[in-house]
Each structure stands twice: as C-alpha cells, then as structure tokens.
Design an enzyme around this catalytic site. Structure first.
Site, PDB file in Angstrom:
ATOM      1  N   CYS A 102      -8.110  26.047  60.623  1.00  0.00           N
ATOM      2  CA  CYS A 102      -9.476  26.411  61.036  1.00  0.00           C
ATOM      3  C   CYS A 102      -9.378  27.675  61.879  1.00  0.00           C
ATOM      4  O   CYS A 102      -8.479  27.791  62.705  1.00  0.00           O
ATOM      5  CB  CYS A 102     -10.102  25.355  61.929  1.00  0.00           C
ATOM      6  N   GLU A 135     -20.815  26.574  64.409  1.00  0.00           N
ATOM      7  CA  GLU A 135     -20.192  27.372  63.360  1.00  0.00           C
ATOM      8  C   GLU A 135     -20.922  27.292  62.025  1.00  0.00           C
ATOM      9  O   GLU A 135     -21.445  26.248  61.649  1.00  0.00           O
ATOM     10  CB  GLU A 135     -18.742  26.910  63.142  1.00  0.00           C
TER      11      GLU A 135
END
Length: 174
Positions: free
Chosen positions: A67, A115
C-alpha cells in the site's frame, strides 16, 4: 542517519484542487488523497505484510501485499511497481487493475486515512520470493482469501482498517 521517508509531499485534494501536501499533514487533516494497493497472489494464496513497528501509523498490523501513495505526477501503476520493489523486493510483476475504492478511517495517533485507492492484482508466472525492507515490513505470510476473511472477522484488531474494505468492495477472488 535519520529515516525521512515520511517527510515527503504527496498529492491531496484541498477543495477541488489536487496539490502537494506533506504526507503527515495529509493524515492529520484527513485530506482525501490518491493511493495504490496491490494484492500479490500465488497458488491460491495472497501475500500479506505486517507493517514495521516504526511506521507512523498502524505499526505491526497485517495488511495486503503493498500500500502506498503516488508521488506528485506519478501514474498509479508505476507507483504500484515502484513500491512492490521498495517494500518487498518484488520486481517485474504483471499488474491488473481490479477496482477503485474510497474510504475514510481513523488509523491511530489522531491520524486519518481518506484515500481514493487504485487496487491492483499481481499474479506472477513464477513463485515470488519477497525480500522485505525491514524499515517498511516486519514480516510476510501467504494465506488464502477465505482464511483471511475469517480471521479479519474474528480478530479485526490484527489488521489495517482498509484491508477488509478492499476485500468487500473489490470482490477480489483468485
């Protein structure tokens, strides 16, 4: 030498404009920002990483293979490839875009992830052999998606908040 990996500017939205903002400030203010996540799959299992203990948020928690946040002007797929190499020592993996997920979650230390994530799947042609950077990754493990979903339901505190969201919203399968 001091590690300054967290002291970088990443793209984030302020109003309707995408601007470079210090990464820690993005998370303090909970600004919406682009992100990339990768699931590496091999023979019916997915590669998980345990985040390093020194990470600025969610240290020691298990999450998907990789990530990150793209750098200013960096394409999502290029970012995914770069971070697979930096975090796990995995290069030249074929990536397939499997969806986009937006989420907002508290991640400890009064920080918030908000996000817009491009999610990729990597299914290598030969067995991947991770060589994790210890500043990024404490440990790795290969698990089936079924076992992962069961364990997240039973022990969610072991996992990053975004992992269950990705699994539910992308419909990820092998």
């Amino acid at each position: 030498m001091e590690d300054r990996r967290d002291e970088i500017a990443i793209p984030a939205w302020e109003g309707d404009r995408l601007v470079p903002v210090d990464k820690i400030e993005v998370h303090r203010r909970g600004l919406r920002h682009p992100a990339v996540s990768v699931f590496v799959m091999w023979q019916g299992r997915t590669l998980l990483q345990q985040r390093a203990a020194a990470k600025y948020h969610t240290p020691g928690l298990w999450t998907n293979s990789c990530c990150t946040h793209p750098l200013w002007g960096e394409a999502a797929e290029d970012c995914a490839k770069r971070r697979l190499g930096e975090e796990l020592g995995l290069v030249d993996l074929p990536l397939r875009h499997v969806g986009q997920v937006e989420y907002r979650a508290a991640v400890g230390k009064e920080l918030i992830e908000h996000e817009l994530v491009e999610v990729y799947l990597a299914k290598p042609l030969r067995e991947p052999r991770p060589a994790p950077d210890p500043l990024e990754v404490q440990d790795t493990d290969w698990v089936t998606l079924e076992a992962l979903r069961i364990d997240i339901a039973a022990r969610p505190e072991r996992y990053t908040p975004w992992l269950a969201i990705y699994l539910a919203e992308t419909g990820l399968t092998l």
